[in-house]
Write a protein that holds these residues in place. Structure first.
Motif, PDB file in Angstrom:
ATOM      1  N   PHE A 157      15.030   4.166  31.501  1.00 33.44           N
ATOM      2  CA  PHE A 157      15.046   4.678  32.882  1.00 33.44           C
ATOM      3  C   PHE A 157      15.900   3.796  33.770  1.00 33.44           C
ATOM      4  N   TYR A 158      17.141   3.565  33.288  1.00 36.26           N
ATOM      5  CA  TYR A 158      18.042   2.684  34.025  1.00 36.26           C
ATOM      6  C   TYR A 158      19.414   3.302  34.222  1.00 36.26           C
ATOM      7  N   VAL A 159      20.027   2.934  35.362  1.00 36.12           N
ATOM      8  CA  VAL A 159      21.461   3.156  35.536  1.00 36.12           C
ATOM      9  C   VAL A 159      22.070   1.775  35.768  1.00 36.12           C
ATOM     10  N   SER A 175      14.722  -4.606  15.209  1.00 31.98           N
ATOM     11  CA  SER A 175      14.999  -3.406  16.005  1.00 31.98           C
ATOM     12  C   SER A 175      13.961  -3.285  17.115  1.00 31.98           C
ATOM     13  N   ASP A 176      14.425  -3.421  18.361  1.00 31.91           N
ATOM     14  CA  ASP A 176      13.527  -3.316  19.520  1.00 31.91           C
ATOM     15  C   ASP A 176      13.466  -1.843  19.922  1.00 31.91           C
ATOM     16  N   GLU A 177      12.328  -1.202  19.668  1.00 32.94           N
ATOM     17  CA  GLU A 177      12.226   0.250  19.872  1.00 32.94           C
ATOM     18  C   GLU A 177      11.307   0.579  21.036  1.00 32.94           C
ATOM     19  N   ILE A 178      11.254  -0.325  22.012  1.00 32.43           N
ATOM     20  CA  ILE A 178      10.308  -0.203  23.129  1.00 32.43           C
ATOM     21  C   ILE A 178      10.570   1.028  23.995  1.00 32.43           C
ATOM     22  N   TYR A 179      11.831   1.528  24.037  1.00 33.67           N
ATOM     23  CA  TYR A 179      12.101   2.708  24.880  1.00 33.67           C
ATOM     24  C   TYR A 179      12.083   4.016  24.090  1.00 33.67           C
ATOM     25  N   GLN A 180      11.656   3.954  22.834  1.00 35.40           N
ATOM     26  CA  GLN A 180      11.583   5.205  22.070  1.00 35.40           C
ATOM     27  C   GLN A 180      10.537   6.108  22.720  1.00 35.40           C
ATOM     28  N   ALA A 199      18.704   1.289  25.054  1.00 34.57           N
ATOM     29  CA  ALA A 199      18.875  -0.115  25.426  1.00 34.57           C
ATOM     30  C   ALA A 199      18.521  -0.364  26.892  1.00 34.57           C
ATOM     31  N   ASN A 200      18.211  -1.594  27.160  1.00 33.22           N
ATOM     32  CA  ASN A 200      18.083  -2.110  28.512  1.00 33.22           C
ATOM     33  C   ASN A 200      19.259  -3.082  28.676  1.00 33.22           C
ATOM     34  N   PRO A 201      20.144  -2.979  29.668  1.00 37.78           N
ATOM     35  CA  PRO A 201      20.004  -2.272  30.948  1.00 37.78           C
ATOM     36  C   PRO A 201      20.706  -0.927  31.030  1.00 37.78           C
ATOM     37  N   CYS A 252       0.605  -8.954  21.957  1.00 35.97           N
ATOM     38  CA  CYS A 252       0.389  -8.819  23.412  1.00 35.97           C
ATOM     39  C   CYS A 252       1.686  -8.319  24.056  1.00 35.97           C
ATOM     40  N   GLY A 253       2.165  -7.160  23.636  1.00 32.76           N
ATOM     41  CA  GLY A 253       3.412  -6.605  24.175  1.00 32.76           C
ATOM     42  C   GLY A 253       4.588  -6.910  23.256  1.00 32.76           C
ATOM     43  N   ALA A 254       5.765  -6.368  23.644  1.00 32.79           N
ATOM     44  CA  ALA A 254       6.971  -6.582  22.841  1.00 32.79           C
ATOM     45  C   ALA A 254       7.471  -8.017  22.952  1.00 32.79           C
ATOM     46  N   SER A 255       7.161  -8.702  24.046  1.00 32.68           N
ATOM     47  CA  SER A 255       7.714 -10.053  24.241  1.00 32.68           C
ATOM     48  C   SER A 255       7.226 -11.012  23.153  1.00 32.68           C
ATOM     49  N   PRO A 256       5.896 -11.156  22.937  1.00 29.04           N
ATOM     50  CA  PRO A 256       5.472 -11.991  21.808  1.00 29.04           C
ATOM     51  C   PRO A 256       5.870 -11.403  20.467  1.00 29.04           C
ATOM     52  N   ASN A 304       7.696  -2.852  19.021  1.00 26.64           N
ATOM     53  CA  ASN A 304       7.399  -1.762  19.947  1.00 26.64           C
ATOM     54  C   ASN A 304       6.243  -2.177  20.856  1.00 26.64           C
ATOM     55  N   SER A 305       5.926  -1.328  21.827  1.00 22.00           N
ATOM     56  CA  SER A 305       5.002  -1.753  22.878  1.00 22.00           C
ATOM     57  C   SER A 305       4.416  -0.553  23.611  1.00 22.00           C
ATOM     58  N   PHE A 306       3.299  -0.796  24.278  1.00 19.54           N
ATOM     59  CA  PHE A 306       2.709   0.236  25.134  1.00 19.54           C
ATOM     60  C   PHE A 306       3.250   0.167  26.564  1.00 19.54           C
ATOM     61  N   SER A 307       4.242  -0.702  26.809  1.00 21.20           N
ATOM     62  CA  SER A 307       4.674  -0.958  28.195  1.00 21.20           C
ATOM     63  C   SER A 307       5.532   0.144  28.803  1.00 21.20           C
ATOM     64  N   LYS A 308       6.223   0.942  28.002  1.00 22.47           N
ATOM     65  CA  LYS A 308       7.198   1.877  28.584  1.00 22.47           C
ATOM     66  C   LYS A 308       6.727   3.324  28.418  1.00 22.47           C
ATOM     67  N   TYR A 309       6.925   3.937  27.236  1.00 13.90           N
ATOM     68  CA  TYR A 309       6.527   5.341  27.061  1.00 13.90           C
ATOM     69  C   TYR A 309       5.043   5.524  27.392  1.00 13.90           C
ATOM     70  N   ALA A 317      15.767 -11.308  27.777  1.00 17.44           N
ATOM     71  CA  ALA A 317      14.900 -12.145  26.944  1.00 17.44           C
ATOM     72  C   ALA A 317      15.440 -12.341  25.532  1.00 17.44           C
ATOM     73  N   TYR A 318      16.366 -11.474  25.073  1.00 19.47           N
ATOM     74  CA  TYR A 318      16.904 -11.698  23.725  1.00 19.47           C
ATOM     75  C   TYR A 318      17.580 -13.064  23.677  1.00 19.47           C
ATOM     76  N   ARG A 319      18.513 -13.256  24.616  1.00 16.94           N
ATOM     77  CA  ARG A 319      19.265 -14.513  24.663  1.00 16.94           C
ATOM     78  C   ARG A 319      18.310 -15.698  24.828  1.00 16.94           C
ATOM     79  N   TRP A 369      -1.123  -4.025  30.490  1.00 16.13           N
ATOM     80  CA  TRP A 369      -2.226  -4.112  29.525  1.00 16.13           C
ATOM     81  C   TRP A 369      -1.878  -5.057  28.382  1.00 16.13           C
ATOM     82  N   ARG A 370      -0.625  -5.421  28.320  1.00 16.28           N
ATOM     83  CA  ARG A 370      -0.124  -6.400  27.346  1.00 16.28           C
ATOM     84  C   ARG A 370      -0.539  -6.039  25.914  1.00 16.28           C
ATOM     85  N   LEU A 371       0.012  -4.943  25.454  1.00 13.99           N
ATOM     86  CA  LEU A 371      -0.270  -4.493  24.095  1.00 13.99           C
ATOM     87  C   LEU A 371       1.018  -3.986  23.452  1.00 13.99           C
TER      88      LEU A 371
HETATM   89  C1  LIG Z   1      14.307  -4.028  25.863  1.00 18.03           C
HETATM   90  C2  LIG Z   1      12.989  -4.650  26.174  1.00 18.03           C
HETATM   91  N1  LIG Z   1      12.318  -5.274  25.195  1.00 18.03           N
HETATM   92  C3  LIG Z   1      11.147  -5.882  25.435  1.00 18.03           C
HETATM   93  C4  LIG Z   1      10.572  -5.883  26.700  1.00 18.03           C
HETATM   94  C5  LIG Z   1       9.272  -6.596  26.908  1.00 18.03           C
HETATM   95  O1  LIG Z   1       8.232  -5.674  27.056  1.00 18.03           O
HETATM   96  P1  LIG Z   1       6.685  -6.007  26.982  1.00 18.03           P
HETATM   97  O2  LIG Z   1       6.133  -5.644  28.334  1.00 18.03           O
HETATM   98  O3  LIG Z   1       6.124  -5.092  25.934  1.00 18.03           O
HETATM   99  O4  LIG Z   1       6.516  -7.431  26.648  1.00 18.03           O
HETATM  100  C6  LIG Z   1      11.236  -5.243  27.750  1.00 18.03           C
HETATM  101  C7  LIG Z   1      10.669  -5.242  29.102  1.00 18.03           C
HETATM  102  O5  LIG Z   1      11.232  -4.769  30.062  1.00 18.03           O
HETATM  103  C8  LIG Z   1      12.481  -4.610  27.484  1.00 18.03           C
HETATM  104  O6  LIG Z   1      13.169  -3.984  28.432  1.00 18.03           O
END
Ligand SMILES: Cc1ncc(COP(=O)(O)O)c(C=O)c1O
Length: 381
Positions: A307-309, A192-197, A164-166, A89-93, A219-224, A118-120, A230-232
């Protein structure tokens, strides 16, 4: 005592933003990293059709598993079997599953500081100790092989995020290879968190998979794919972890929403539309980077992706939360305070998300430039 987690401070900013909007104020939402574009049109069409057609019980789409395996192979060059994909259900779980798969309570896992909040907190919730590596502009705010090699004792694991975020910074391919090599030598396990690939402005960001077949990829459907609500998401796990990964997903979360799985499958074939969003982010990025000097914000790492500065505002404040609240109240531009990403130096940083439309970025700049110029006048010499 159970682990105590810090709040997500951007949520406080968001609550204030919503109150101001309810009062009739015009607010530009740059506090959250979420695309404002919505799901691709074919994904929406598929979801609408499914709503009328099908039962939506607990379900795991075999077609989506196979398509994601193909997607991973196409984007990384590494053969991945559908069994190695775990839908989440997204990258978080997915992070919870990855970390609990690899590490036991008491383990030590290195993360970049600044880094995603959320890593910490996820590590702490799992009673795993975060080992924060201070990463400054000289290393692109990213973990390096040298920093991992210098850690004594070696940590049990590391979370890599590229882009990376931020900061939006990307780890170059040769550094990815060097990180993988140090980790292999020292027995450090990679998540390896590849959510922004897929969201990059120069060379594409590389997956860790070609460098370390044992890495767990998140990885996740949340960004690209522009589908955060949709939590996937998905994991790629090595063969020996497939059973335990599935057991964790099943027990902790059951399945992702079935409607989202149908829509996600369609989204995987919407590259043209999604690349159009990336072109919009690129325009937004250029506008913002061009405006920053007139705002007196010179100390940033130019984002290669996401998409951050992430800007140093230390000449104006030592309290990024109070600063973001005042900025929001006085300009209607919502931003995220650096304390979400860095408990040590974050008090003097602010993160702008430019995943909004280009006209909104233009409007934000029109509000921010005179505001920052007025602060400079007021700031002590
Ligand atoms: C680096 C990073 N990893 C994971 C997530 C969590 O994303 P998701 O919506 O897929 O749970 C975010 C959300 O902003 C993020 O920035």
């Amino acid at each position: 005592m159970t682990p105590q987690l810090e709040p997500f401070h951007a949520i406080t900013i968001s609550t204030i933003a919503q109150r101001l909007m309810a009062e009739g104020r015009s607010v530009i939402r740059m506090e959250y990293g979420q695309p404002s574009t919505g799901a691709p049109s074919a994904a929406l069409a598929r979801a609408r059709a499914v709503l009328d057609e099908e039962d939506k019980g607990y379900w795991e789409s075999a077609e989506l598993l196979a398509r994601l395996a193909r997607y991973m192979e196409e984007t990384t060059g590494v053969a991945v079997s559908p069994q190695q994909i775990v839908l989440t259900c997204g990258a978080s779980p997915a992070l919870v599953i990855a970390l609990s798969l690899r590490f036991s309570p008491g383990a030590r896992v290195a993360i970049a500081r600044p880094g995603y909040v959320a890593y910490r907190n996820t590590l702490r919730a799992l009673s795993i100790e975060p080992v924060e590596l201070p990463c400054g502009p000289e290393v692109g705010y990213q973990i390096t092989a040298a920093a991992l090699a210098a850690l004594d004792p070696a940590p049990d694991g590391v979370i890599i995020a590229s882009p990376a975020n931020p900061t939006g910074t990307v780890i170059p391919p040769e550094e990815m290879a060097a990180i993988a090599e140090v980790c292999r030598t020292r027995g450090i396990r990679i998540v390896s968190d590849e959510i922004y690939q897929g969201i990059t402005y120069g060379a594409p960001a590389r997956s860790m998979l070609p460098y370390d077949r044992e890495a767990i990829v998140v990885n996740s459907f949340s960004k690209y794919f522009s589908m955060p609500g949709w939590r996937l998401g998905w994991l790629v796990v090595p063969e020996d972890l497939i059973g335990q990964a599935r057991a964790r997903m099943g027990n902790l979360f059951l399945t992702p929403p079935s409607l989202s799985q149908h829509a996600g499958l369609a989204a995987l074939d919407c590259g043209e539309e999604l690349d159009g969003h990336v072109r919009t982010y690129a325009r937004n990025r250029d506008l913002l980077l061009a405006a920053l000097p007139s705002m007196g914000l010179a100390r940033i790492a130019p984002p290669d992706g996401a998409f951050y500065v992430y800007a140093d505002v230390g000449h104006l404040t030592q309290d990024s939360m109070a600063f973001c609240i005042r900025l929001l109240e006085e300009t209607g531009v919502a931003t995220a305070p650096g304390i979400d990403f860095d408990p040590v130096d974050g008090h003097r940083f602010v993160r702008f998300s430019f995943a909004v439309s280009t006209p909104l970025v233009e409007e934000a700049i029109a509000r921010l430039v005179p505001w920052f110029q007025a602060q400079k006048v007021l700031a002590p010499a």
